[in-house]
Design a protein around this motif. Structure first.
Motif, PDB file in Angstrom:
ATOM      1  N   GLN A 147      -3.517 -17.938   2.712  1.00  0.00           N
ATOM      2  CA  GLN A 147      -4.078 -17.335   3.920  1.00  0.00           C
ATOM      3  C   GLN A 147      -3.323 -16.110   4.426  1.00  0.00           C
ATOM      4  N   VAL A 148      -2.039 -15.997   4.075  1.00  0.00           N
ATOM      5  CA  VAL A 148      -1.217 -14.907   4.611  1.00  0.00           C
ATOM      6  C   VAL A 148      -0.439 -14.223   3.493  1.00  0.00           C
ATOM      7  N   ASP A 149       0.115 -13.069   3.815  1.00  0.00           N
ATOM      8  CA  ASP A 149       0.912 -12.300   2.855  1.00  0.00           C
ATOM      9  C   ASP A 149       2.385 -12.706   2.877  1.00  0.00           C
ATOM     10  N   VAL A 150       2.847 -13.126   4.036  1.00  0.00           N
ATOM     11  CA  VAL A 150       4.257 -13.487   4.189  1.00  0.00           C
ATOM     12  C   VAL A 150       4.374 -14.721   5.075  1.00  0.00           C
ATOM     13  N   ILE A 151       5.256 -15.616   4.674  1.00  0.00           N
ATOM     14  CA  ILE A 151       5.588 -16.798   5.469  1.00  0.00           C
ATOM     15  C   ILE A 151       7.082 -16.726   5.743  1.00  0.00           C
ATOM     16  N   ILE A 152       7.445 -16.872   7.018  1.00  0.00           N
ATOM     17  CA  ILE A 152       8.858 -16.900   7.377  1.00  0.00           C
ATOM     18  C   ILE A 152       9.129 -18.223   8.071  1.00  0.00           C
ATOM     19  N   THR A 153      10.002 -19.014   7.456  1.00  0.00           N
ATOM     20  CA  THR A 153      10.453 -20.238   8.115  1.00  0.00           C
ATOM     21  C   THR A 153      11.826 -19.960   8.690  1.00  0.00           C
ATOM     22  N   THR A 154      12.089 -20.536   9.839  1.00  0.00           N
ATOM     23  CA  THR A 154      13.390 -20.391  10.465  1.00  0.00           C
ATOM     24  C   THR A 154      13.894 -21.772  10.862  1.00  0.00           C
ATOM     25  N   GLY A 155      15.108 -22.086  10.438  1.00  0.00           N
ATOM     26  CA  GLY A 155      15.701 -23.384  10.722  1.00  0.00           C
ATOM     27  C   GLY A 155      15.662 -24.297   9.511  1.00  0.00           C
ATOM     28  N   GLY A 156      16.531 -25.292   9.531  1.00  0.00           N
ATOM     29  CA  GLY A 156      16.580 -26.289   8.470  1.00  0.00           C
ATOM     30  C   GLY A 156      17.160 -25.808   7.164  1.00  0.00           C
ATOM     31  N   THR A 157      18.000 -24.760   7.214  1.00  0.00           N
ATOM     32  CA  THR A 157      18.545 -24.193   5.974  1.00  0.00           C
ATOM     33  C   THR A 157      20.025 -24.499   5.770  1.00  0.00           C
ATOM     34  N   GLY A 158      20.592 -25.308   6.639  1.00  0.00           N
ATOM     35  CA  GLY A 158      22.020 -25.623   6.527  1.00  0.00           C
ATOM     36  C   GLY A 158      22.283 -26.739   5.534  1.00  0.00           C
ATOM     37  N   VAL A 159      23.417 -27.397   5.693  1.00  0.00           N
ATOM     38  CA  VAL A 159      23.817 -28.448   4.760  1.00  0.00           C
ATOM     39  C   VAL A 159      23.767 -29.843   5.367  1.00  0.00           C
ATOM     40  N   ALA A 160      23.333 -29.961   6.614  1.00  0.00           N
ATOM     41  CA  ALA A 160      23.224 -31.283   7.231  1.00  0.00           C
ATOM     42  C   ALA A 160      22.143 -32.097   6.524  1.00  0.00           C
ATOM     43  N   GLN A 161      22.222 -33.408   6.620  1.00  0.00           N
ATOM     44  CA  GLN A 161      21.255 -34.283   5.962  1.00  0.00           C
ATOM     45  C   GLN A 161      19.822 -33.951   6.347  1.00  0.00           C
ATOM     46  N   ARG A 162      19.598 -33.582   7.606  1.00  0.00           N
ATOM     47  CA  ARG A 162      18.229 -33.316   8.066  1.00  0.00           C
ATOM     48  C   ARG A 162      17.704 -31.941   7.636  1.00  0.00           C
ATOM     49  N   ASP A 163      18.559 -31.070   7.109  1.00  0.00           N
ATOM     50  CA  ASP A 163      18.154 -29.720   6.710  1.00  0.00           C
ATOM     51  C   ASP A 163      17.468 -29.758   5.348  1.00  0.00           C
ATOM     52  N   VAL A 164      16.130 -29.771   5.351  1.00  0.00           N
ATOM     53  CA  VAL A 164      15.372 -29.914   4.102  1.00  0.00           C
ATOM     54  C   VAL A 164      14.367 -28.785   3.872  1.00  0.00           C
ATOM     55  N   THR A 165      14.475 -27.700   4.627  1.00  0.00           N
ATOM     56  CA  THR A 165      13.517 -26.610   4.463  1.00  0.00           C
ATOM     57  C   THR A 165      13.517 -26.074   3.034  1.00  0.00           C
ATOM     58  N   ILE A 166      14.675 -25.804   2.492  1.00  0.00           N
ATOM     59  CA  ILE A 166      14.757 -25.230   1.144  1.00  0.00           C
ATOM     60  C   ILE A 166      14.177 -26.206   0.118  1.00  0.00           C
ATOM     61  N   GLU A 167      14.506 -27.477   0.248  1.00  0.00           N
ATOM     62  CA  GLU A 167      13.991 -28.477  -0.686  1.00  0.00           C
ATOM     63  C   GLU A 167      12.463 -28.561  -0.613  1.00  0.00           C
ATOM     64  N   ALA A 168      11.897 -28.359   0.578  1.00  0.00           N
ATOM     65  CA  ALA A 168      10.442 -28.430   0.746  1.00  0.00           C
ATOM     66  C   ALA A 168       9.740 -27.168   0.254  1.00  0.00           C
ATOM     67  N   VAL A 169      10.365 -26.018   0.435  1.00  0.00           N
ATOM     68  CA  VAL A 169       9.730 -24.740   0.095  1.00  0.00           C
ATOM     69  C   VAL A 169       9.899 -24.387  -1.387  1.00  0.00           C
ATOM     70  N   ARG A 170      11.072 -24.635  -1.933  1.00  0.00           N
ATOM     71  CA  ARG A 170      11.361 -24.213  -3.316  1.00  0.00           C
ATOM     72  C   ARG A 170      10.311 -24.682  -4.331  1.00  0.00           C
ATOM     73  N   PRO A 171       9.824 -25.930  -4.295  1.00  0.00           N
ATOM     74  CA  PRO A 171       8.831 -26.350  -5.293  1.00  0.00           C
ATOM     75  C   PRO A 171       7.480 -25.628  -5.161  1.00  0.00           C
ATOM     76  N   LEU A 172       7.254 -24.942  -4.054  1.00  0.00           N
ATOM     77  CA  LEU A 172       5.984 -24.258  -3.825  1.00  0.00           C
ATOM     78  C   LEU A 172       5.957 -22.840  -4.390  1.00  0.00           C
ATOM     79  N   VAL A 173       7.108 -22.310  -4.816  1.00  0.00           N
ATOM     80  CA  VAL A 173       7.160 -20.924  -5.281  1.00  0.00           C
ATOM     81  C   VAL A 173       7.072 -20.834  -6.797  1.00  0.00           C
ATOM     82  N   ASP A 174       6.514 -19.702  -7.258  1.00  0.00           N
ATOM     83  CA  ASP A 174       6.462 -19.386  -8.693  1.00  0.00           C
ATOM     84  C   ASP A 174       7.742 -18.687  -9.134  1.00  0.00           C
TER      85      ASP A 174
END
Length: 161
Positions: free
Chosen positions: A65-92
């Motif tokens: 739907q969009v050209d760019v997606i920007i997520t902010t937050g959840g990129t640290g090393v704490a147990q609850r920080d899972v943004t990268i783990e959730a986004v990485r499998p979605l990229v080519d």
């Protein structure tokens, strides 16, 4: 090429947080402000919990739907920080240079050696680029001013060739 030479861009902004509300989401508002200054249309804004499935459920449909997606937050090393783990499998394709340069700039201009804790990320899926950046206003300003607004038009242009 100048920014005016590129096509108009639609963006989605997603704040990843268990505690922020629209009223207290300074990081998300800062992303939106930078995008608006760059004449980028905000097609979506939401706040999602620090949860793998919840993040994917919001990001995945936006990829078409969009050209760019920007997520902010959840990129640290704490147990609850899972943004990268959730986004990485979605990229080519992953654009490792984004995280590398972000950490370098963070190190030299802002946080010193604490920059190693940042897992800033960028990747593409089809014709969409995804940036995942830390949630602090300082990190958002750094990423938006020095990297994202400088290159997003060119990246989207390249993805649409």
């Amino acid at each position: 090429m100048h920014t005016n030479d590129y096509k108009a861009i639609k963006a989605a902004v997603i704040t990843v947080s268990d505690t922020r509300t629209e009223e207290t989401d300074k990081g998300g508002r800062t992303v939106i402000s930078h995008l608006e200054e760059s004449k980028i249309e905000i097609a979506h804004y939401s706040i999602v919990k620090d949860d793998y499935e919840a993040i994917q459920a919001v990001v995945q449909p936006l990829l078409k739907q969009v050209d760019v997606i920007i997520t902010t937050g959840g990129t640290g090393v704490a147990q609850r920080d899972v943004t990268i783990e959730a986004v990485r499998p979605l990229v080519d394709k992953e654009m490792e240079g984004f995280g590398e340069i972000f950490r370098y700039l963070s190190y030299t201009e802002d946080v010193g050696t604490r920059a190693i804790l940042s897992r800033a990320f960028c990747g593409t899926y089809a014709k969409t680029v995804i940036f995942s950046i830390p949630g602090s206003v300082g990190a958002v300003n750094l990423a938006m001013k020095k990297l994202i607004t400088q290159e997003v038009f060119h990246i989207v242009h390249e993805l649409n060739k």
